[in-house]
Design a protein around this motif. Structure first.
Motif, PDB file in Angstrom:
ATOM      1  N   LEU A   4     -14.817  -2.752   0.919  1.00  0.00           N
ATOM      2  CA  LEU A   4     -14.705  -1.971  -0.319  1.00  0.00           C
ATOM      3  C   LEU A   4     -13.805  -2.709  -1.304  1.00  0.00           C
ATOM      4  CD1 LEU A   4     -14.096   1.521   1.324  1.00  0.00           C
ATOM      5  CD2 LEU A   4     -16.254   0.644   0.428  1.00  0.00           C
ATOM      6  N   GLU A   6     -12.162  -2.225  -5.120  1.00  0.00           N
ATOM      7  CA  GLU A   6     -11.900  -1.263  -6.192  1.00  0.00           C
ATOM      8  C   GLU A   6     -11.544  -1.981  -7.479  1.00  0.00           C
ATOM      9  OE1 GLU A   6      -9.584   1.387  -2.863  1.00  0.00           O
ATOM     10  OE2 GLU A   6      -8.924  -0.488  -3.735  1.00  0.00           O
ATOM     11  N   SER A   7     -11.767  -1.293  -8.595  1.00  0.00           N
ATOM     12  CA  SER A   7     -11.358  -1.809  -9.899  1.00  0.00           C
ATOM     13  C   SER A   7     -11.154  -0.640 -10.845  1.00  0.00           C
ATOM     14  CB  SER A   7     -12.401  -2.765 -10.456  1.00  0.00           C
ATOM     15  OG  SER A   7     -13.647  -2.103 -10.625  1.00  0.00           O
ATOM     16  N   SER A  21     -13.904   2.229 -10.180  1.00  0.00           N
ATOM     17  CA  SER A  21     -15.154   1.863  -9.520  1.00  0.00           C
ATOM     18  C   SER A  21     -14.856   1.272  -8.158  1.00  0.00           C
ATOM     19  CB  SER A  21     -15.939   0.858 -10.362  1.00  0.00           C
ATOM     20  OG  SER A  21     -16.329   1.426 -11.594  1.00  0.00           O
ATOM     21  N   CYS A  22     -15.784   1.461  -7.240  1.00  0.00           N
ATOM     22  CA  CYS A  22     -15.638   0.928  -5.890  1.00  0.00           C
ATOM     23  C   CYS A  22     -16.996   0.409  -5.442  1.00  0.00           C
ATOM     24  CB  CYS A  22     -15.149   2.011  -4.947  1.00  0.00           C
ATOM     25  SG  CYS A  22     -15.072   1.501  -3.213  1.00  0.00           S
ATOM     26  N   TRP A  36     -12.711   9.039  -3.030  1.00  0.00           N
ATOM     27  CA  TRP A  36     -11.418   8.532  -3.482  1.00  0.00           C
ATOM     28  C   TRP A  36     -10.302   9.414  -2.944  1.00  0.00           C
ATOM     29  CZ3 TRP A  36     -10.886   4.047  -6.138  1.00  0.00           C
ATOM     30  CH2 TRP A  36     -12.043   3.499  -6.708  1.00  0.00           C
ATOM     31  N   THR A  77     -22.140   1.678  -4.958  1.00  0.00           N
ATOM     32  CA  THR A  77     -21.007   1.736  -5.868  1.00  0.00           C
ATOM     33  C   THR A  77     -20.718   3.185  -6.217  1.00  0.00           C
ATOM     34  OG1 THR A  77     -21.599  -0.404  -6.839  1.00  0.00           O
ATOM     35  CG2 THR A  77     -20.067   0.971  -8.066  1.00  0.00           C
ATOM     36  N   TYR A  94      -7.243   5.071  -3.496  1.00  0.00           N
ATOM     37  CA  TYR A  94      -7.943   4.303  -2.470  1.00  0.00           C
ATOM     38  C   TYR A  94      -9.394   4.747  -2.369  1.00  0.00           C
ATOM     39  CZ  TYR A  94      -3.284   2.992  -0.812  1.00  0.00           C
ATOM     40  OH  TYR A  94      -2.005   2.505  -0.710  1.00  0.00           O
ATOM     41  N   CYS A  95     -10.281   3.783  -2.351  1.00  0.00           N
ATOM     42  CA  CYS A  95     -11.678   4.073  -2.081  1.00  0.00           C
ATOM     43  C   CYS A  95     -11.867   4.242  -0.579  1.00  0.00           C
ATOM     44  CB  CYS A  95     -12.547   2.937  -2.598  1.00  0.00           C
ATOM     45  SG  CYS A  95     -14.323   3.192  -2.370  1.00  0.00           S
ATOM     46  N   TRP A 104     -11.385   1.595   4.233  1.00  0.00           N
ATOM     47  CA  TRP A 104     -10.534   1.785   3.055  1.00  0.00           C
ATOM     48  C   TRP A 104     -10.511   0.538   2.197  1.00  0.00           C
ATOM     49  CZ3 TRP A 104      -8.641   6.582   2.187  1.00  0.00           C
ATOM     50  CH2 TRP A 104      -8.582   7.460   3.271  1.00  0.00           C
ATOM     51  N   GLY A 105     -10.414   0.766   0.884  1.00  0.00           N
ATOM     52  CA  GLY A 105     -10.165  -0.331  -0.024  1.00  0.00           C
ATOM     53  C   GLY A 105      -8.689  -0.659  -0.065  1.00  0.00           C
ATOM     54  N   THR A 108      -5.749   0.865  -5.830  1.00  0.00           N
ATOM     55  CA  THR A 108      -5.519   0.474  -7.219  1.00  0.00           C
ATOM     56  C   THR A 108      -4.546   1.472  -7.856  1.00  0.00           C
ATOM     57  OG1 THR A 108      -6.608  -0.086  -9.332  1.00  0.00           O
ATOM     58  CG2 THR A 108      -7.542   1.761  -8.101  1.00  0.00           C
TER      59      THR A 108
END
Length: 114
Positions: A4, A6-7, A21-22, A36, A77, A94-95, A104-105, A108
């Motif tokens: 994953l 994220e941004s 976004s993920c 999220w 996404t 966290y995604c 988990w991402g 961000t």
């Protein structure tokens, strides 16, 4: 395995908006739901919103009516549109992807401050 990325985090004034976004890669066809979570300093990680592979959504009470989770047609996404942001929304977001286990991402940072 699911990866994953994220941004979209950043600094915004109260009342402003951000879009997270993920993007998922790897074994994306086995994902049951994506969502999220957020964790503020000194607090436990909590669910913000999630969306199942069928499109069902769940929102935390604190964000209902302000945040919207959506998923791309490719289903790899997930986006979180955050409007009317408040200082108490400040946290690391966290995604999450649910398969046989949670993935988990990296997280961000979202900071809401004037």
């Amino acid at each position: 395995q699911v990866q994953l990325v994220e941004s979209g985090g950043g600094l915004v004034q109260p009342g402003g908006s951000l879009r997270l976004s993920c993007a998922a890669s790897g074994s994306i066809f086995s994902i049951n739901a994506m969502g999220w979570y957020r964790q503020a300093p000194g607090k436990q990680r909590e669910l913000v919103a999630d969306i199942t592979s069928s499109g069902w959504t769940t929102y935390a009470y604190a964000v209902k009516g302000r945040f919207t989770i959506s998923r791309s047609n490719a289903k790899n996404t997930v986006h979180l549109q955050m409007n009317s942001l408040k200082p108490e929304d400040t946290a690391v977001y966290y995604c999450n992807a649910k398969e046989a286990r949670d993935f988990w991402g990296q997280g961000t940072q979202v900071t809401v401050s004037s």
